[in-house]
Design a protein around this motif. Structure first.
Motif, PDB file in Angstrom:
ATOM      1  N   HIS A 161      61.253  19.650   1.873  1.00 30.00           N
ATOM      2  CA  HIS A 161      62.706  19.805   1.828  1.00 30.00           C
ATOM      3  C   HIS A 161      63.252  19.836   0.406  1.00 30.00           C
ATOM      4  O   HIS A 161      64.463  19.934   0.207  1.00 30.00           O
ATOM      5  N   GLY A 162      62.362  19.724  -0.580  1.00 32.05           N
ATOM      6  CA  GLY A 162      62.788  19.809  -1.966  1.00 32.05           C
ATOM      7  C   GLY A 162      63.230  18.504  -2.576  1.00 32.05           C
ATOM      8  O   GLY A 162      63.603  18.468  -3.756  1.00 32.05           O
ATOM      9  N   GLU A 163      63.198  17.428  -1.818  1.00 28.08           N
ATOM     10  CA  GLU A 163      63.583  16.133  -2.363  1.00 28.08           C
ATOM     11  C   GLU A 163      62.402  15.504  -3.103  1.00 28.08           C
ATOM     12  O   GLU A 163      61.239  15.717  -2.751  1.00 28.08           O
ATOM     13  N   ARG A 164      62.730  14.710  -4.112  1.00 26.44           N
ATOM     14  CA  ARG A 164      61.686  14.066  -4.906  1.00 26.44           C
ATOM     15  C   ARG A 164      61.162  12.829  -4.188  1.00 26.44           C
ATOM     16  O   ARG A 164      61.917  11.948  -3.791  1.00 26.44           O
ATOM     17  N   LEU A 165      59.866  12.773  -4.008  1.00 29.04           N
ATOM     18  CA  LEU A 165      59.168  11.622  -3.473  1.00 29.04           C
ATOM     19  C   LEU A 165      58.434  10.948  -4.632  1.00 29.04           C
ATOM     20  O   LEU A 165      58.578  11.357  -5.782  1.00 29.04           O
ATOM     21  N   ALA A 166      57.646   9.924  -4.337  1.00 27.83           N
ATOM     22  CA  ALA A 166      56.915   9.257  -5.418  1.00 27.83           C
ATOM     23  C   ALA A 166      55.590   8.709  -4.919  1.00 27.83           C
ATOM     24  O   ALA A 166      55.480   8.264  -3.767  1.00 27.83           O
ATOM     25  N   ARG A 167      54.621   8.760  -5.803  1.00 30.23           N
ATOM     26  CA  ARG A 167      53.386   8.001  -5.598  1.00 30.23           C
ATOM     27  C   ARG A 167      53.521   6.723  -6.403  1.00 30.23           C
ATOM     28  O   ARG A 167      53.731   6.759  -7.620  1.00 30.23           O
ATOM     29  N   LEU A 168      53.423   5.594  -5.716  1.00 31.40           N
ATOM     30  CA  LEU A 168      53.503   4.302  -6.379  1.00 31.40           C
ATOM     31  C   LEU A 168      52.109   3.847  -6.773  1.00 31.40           C
ATOM     32  O   LEU A 168      51.212   3.788  -5.928  1.00 31.40           O
ATOM     33  N   ARG A 169      51.917   3.554  -8.048  1.00 32.01           N
ATOM     34  CA  ARG A 169      50.671   2.970  -8.518  1.00 32.01           C
ATOM     35  C   ARG A 169      50.970   1.558  -9.001  1.00 32.01           C
ATOM     36  O   ARG A 169      51.805   1.349  -9.878  1.00 32.01           O
ATOM     37  N   LEU A 170      50.311   0.585  -8.391  1.00 31.82           N
ATOM     38  CA  LEU A 170      50.549  -0.821  -8.696  1.00 31.82           C
ATOM     39  C   LEU A 170      49.317  -1.417  -9.363  1.00 31.82           C
ATOM     40  O   LEU A 170      48.240  -1.443  -8.767  1.00 31.82           O
ATOM     41  N   ASP A 171      49.498  -1.874 -10.579  1.00 34.44           N
ATOM     42  CA  ASP A 171      48.400  -2.442 -11.352  1.00 34.44           C
ATOM     43  C   ASP A 171      48.760  -3.874 -11.727  1.00 34.44           C
ATOM     44  O   ASP A 171      49.526  -4.114 -12.661  1.00 34.44           O
ATOM     45  N   ALA A 172      48.231  -4.832 -10.971  1.00 34.60           N
ATOM     46  CA  ALA A 172      48.517  -6.251 -11.193  1.00 34.60           C
ATOM     47  C   ALA A 172      50.013  -6.525 -11.261  1.00 34.60           C
ATOM     48  O   ALA A 172      50.508  -7.191 -12.171  1.00 34.60           O
ATOM     49  N   VAL A 173      50.752  -5.998 -10.286  1.00 36.09           N
ATOM     50  CA  VAL A 173      52.198  -6.211 -10.212  1.00 36.09           C
ATOM     51  C   VAL A 173      52.461  -7.598  -9.617  1.00 36.09           C
ATOM     52  O   VAL A 173      52.090  -7.866  -8.475  1.00 36.09           O
ATOM     53  N   ARG A 174      53.105  -8.469 -10.401  1.00 39.48           N
ATOM     54  CA  ARG A 174      53.370  -9.838  -9.958  1.00 39.48           C
ATOM     55  C   ARG A 174      54.803  -9.942  -9.437  1.00 39.48           C
ATOM     56  O   ARG A 174      55.759  -9.636 -10.154  1.00 39.48           O
ATOM     57  N   ILE A 175      54.914 -10.368  -8.177  1.00 39.95           N
ATOM     58  CA  ILE A 175      56.208 -10.478  -7.517  1.00 39.95           C
ATOM     59  C   ILE A 175      56.435 -11.939  -7.138  1.00 39.95           C
ATOM     60  O   ILE A 175      55.542 -12.576  -6.546  1.00 39.95           O
ATOM     61  N   PRO A 176      57.617 -12.510  -7.451  1.00 40.74           N
ATOM     62  CA  PRO A 176      57.897 -13.890  -7.049  1.00 40.74           C
ATOM     63  C   PRO A 176      57.775 -14.068  -5.547  1.00 40.74           C
ATOM     64  O   PRO A 176      58.069 -13.149  -4.761  1.00 40.74           O
ATOM     65  N   ALA A 177      57.338 -15.248  -5.130  1.00 35.83           N
ATOM     66  CA  ALA A 177      57.081 -15.498  -3.712  1.00 35.83           C
ATOM     67  C   ALA A 177      58.321 -15.310  -2.858  1.00 35.83           C
ATOM     68  O   ALA A 177      58.221 -14.924  -1.675  1.00 35.83           O
ATOM     69  N   ASP A 178      59.532 -15.546  -3.425  1.00 37.99           N
ATOM     70  CA  ASP A 178      60.737 -15.404  -2.622  1.00 37.99           C
ATOM     71  C   ASP A 178      61.127 -13.941  -2.403  1.00 37.99           C
ATOM     72  O   ASP A 178      62.070 -13.661  -1.664  1.00 37.99           O
ATOM     73  N   ARG A 179      60.418 -12.994  -3.048  1.00 32.23           N
ATOM     74  CA  ARG A 179      60.644 -11.567  -2.812  1.00 32.23           C
ATOM     75  C   ARG A 179      59.495 -10.932  -2.030  1.00 32.23           C
ATOM     76  O   ARG A 179      59.350  -9.705  -2.039  1.00 32.23           O
ATOM     77  N   VAL A 180      58.706 -11.755  -1.384  1.00 32.62           N
ATOM     78  CA  VAL A 180      57.621 -11.270  -0.522  1.00 32.62           C
ATOM     79  C   VAL A 180      57.795 -11.886   0.858  1.00 32.62           C
ATOM     80  O   VAL A 180      57.864 -13.105   1.007  1.00 32.62           O
ATOM     81  N   LEU A 181      57.901 -11.044   1.873  1.00 29.07           N
ATOM     82  CA  LEU A 181      58.077 -11.511   3.245  1.00 29.07           C
ATOM     83  C   LEU A 181      56.699 -11.787   3.836  1.00 29.07           C
ATOM     84  O   LEU A 181      55.916 -10.856   4.065  1.00 29.07           O
TER      85      LEU A 181
END
Length: 377
Positions: A199-219
């Motif tokens: 449809h011509g919209e921009r998508l993304a490939r997410l590459r995560l390399d040791a991405v640290r997320i606080p526990a309160d932002r993880v369900l």
């Protein structure tokens, strides 16, 4: 039984029709005329109007500024948005909102949901893994060290990831559980590679390399990811239904005016039969959508688990929307490919929705496995 929608659900659909009435499906460059994205950002003006009419808070609770409605109401709204090819992550934001409301810690929901309902926070979700068939939760791993989670891996075809503030990323732990991490767009260790949908919209490939997320932002609730996946599925089926209904209406108008041999082509038997078949497709798409949405909304028990209803809805949506746009292109003739006429845009969006839902054959296999595992007495 009463199968009518509630007054609140109908009011949401009416509000959506009013908001989307001024949206032009050809307001951005044609996907047929550009090799990159048709636009760099979502439709921010429409996003503000959705916030002003409380449609962004449709699934958020009143305590967070929302209206507290259900997935059925969302599907009604999405059906209207697809009629005009609305360029906003309404499905993704609403689906993640629903999961935050029901599965996130109270403090996390209180911090994020008021920002969502006000239109200041855009959400999306990574739901496709790295191939068309790989479960999304297997594409990323998660390790917990007490205060943070560390994510590694990659996932493709994430819609609206570039303008979104947070992406909900499912990740698998070493114990085999799936958690749902809320990853900020500019977080250290996260890279977004541009991809483009049909449809011509921009998508993304997410590459995560040791991405640290606080526990309160993880369900860490194991029900969070299945709930998000189910709502994304029903919402995509609703988009396919709305798009298909609009395309059939365009086809009816065109064949009613286009004449051959002195008669409107709509009066020819072959044309009438084809459009009648597509009408039947749409009614089947509608029936299976509402069955799935009702199961997702109520959690009602049945002989088969909710995944069976979702599989049936996906089968009809993926196959049905493809048949509708193909018939429309055939009956429009060369006019359907004219880039000054919007039908080619609907075809491009329909192909994107079909690919997002996945092949009907795979869903038929999954449905067969469910039936085998739950024999009907």
């Amino acid at each position: 039984m009463d199968f009518t929608f509630t007054e609140e659900q109908q009011a949401a659909a009416e509000t959506a029709r009013a908001v989307f009435a001024d949206v032009a499906p050809d307001a951005v460059p044609s996907p047929a005329l550009t090799s990159t994205a048709v636009a760099d950002d979502l439709d921010r003006d429409l996003w503000r109007r959705l916030a002003a009419t409380d449609l962004l808070g449709l699934l958020a609770g009143p305590e967070h500024g929302g209206t507290g409605l259900d997935p059925i109401a969302l599907c009604l709204v999405l059906r209207e948005s697809a009629r005009v090819l609305a360029r906003v992550p309404l499905l993704e934001t609403a689906a993640v909102t629903h999961v935050l409301r029901h599965h996130a810690p109270a403090a996390t929901a209180a911090a994020l949901l008021p920002e969502v309902t006000a239109g200041r926070l855009v959400l999306t979700a990574a739901a496709h893994g790295t191939t068309g068939h790989e479960p999304a939760e297997r594409a990323v791993t998660a390790r917990h060290d007490g205060t943070h989670w560390t994510l590694d891996g990659g996932t493709d075809h994430v819609p609206w990831a570039h303008p979104a503030d947070l992406t909900a990323v499912p990740a698998r732990t070493a114990e085999g559980r799936t958690v749902l991490a809320l990853v900020p767009r500019d977080h250290p260790g996260l890279t977004l590679d541009a991809q483009y949908g049909t449809h011509g919209e921009r998508l993304a490939r997410l590459r995560l390399d040791a991405v640290r997320i606080p526990a309160d932002r993880v369900l860490d609730d194991t029900a969070a990811w299945p709930a998000l996946r189910a709502l994304l599925t029903t919402g995509t089926c609703a988009l396919a239904l709305g798009l298909g209904e609009q395309v059939l209406a365009m086809t009816s108008q065109y064949t009613g005016k286009r004449e051959q041999f002195g008669h409107p082509v709509a009066t020819f038997q072959a044309v009438a039969v084809q459009t009648a078949d597509r009408y039947i497709d749409l009614r089947a798409m509608e029936a299976t959508l509402w069955q799935a949405a009702w199961r997702v909304t109520t959690g009602a028990d049945a002989a088969l688990p909710v995944e069976a209803d979702l599989a049936v809805a996906k089968i009809w949506a993926a196959e049905g929307v493809r048949r509708v746009v193909q018939t429309a292109q055939h009956l429009h003739g060369g006019f359907g490919a004219d880039t000054d006429y919007p039908l080619h845009r609907y075809h491009a969006w329909a192909k994107y929705l079909e690919l997002s839902l996945g092949p009907a054959a795979a869903h038929e296999d999954a449905l067969g496995d469910l039936i085998a595992a739950h024999p009907l007495s």
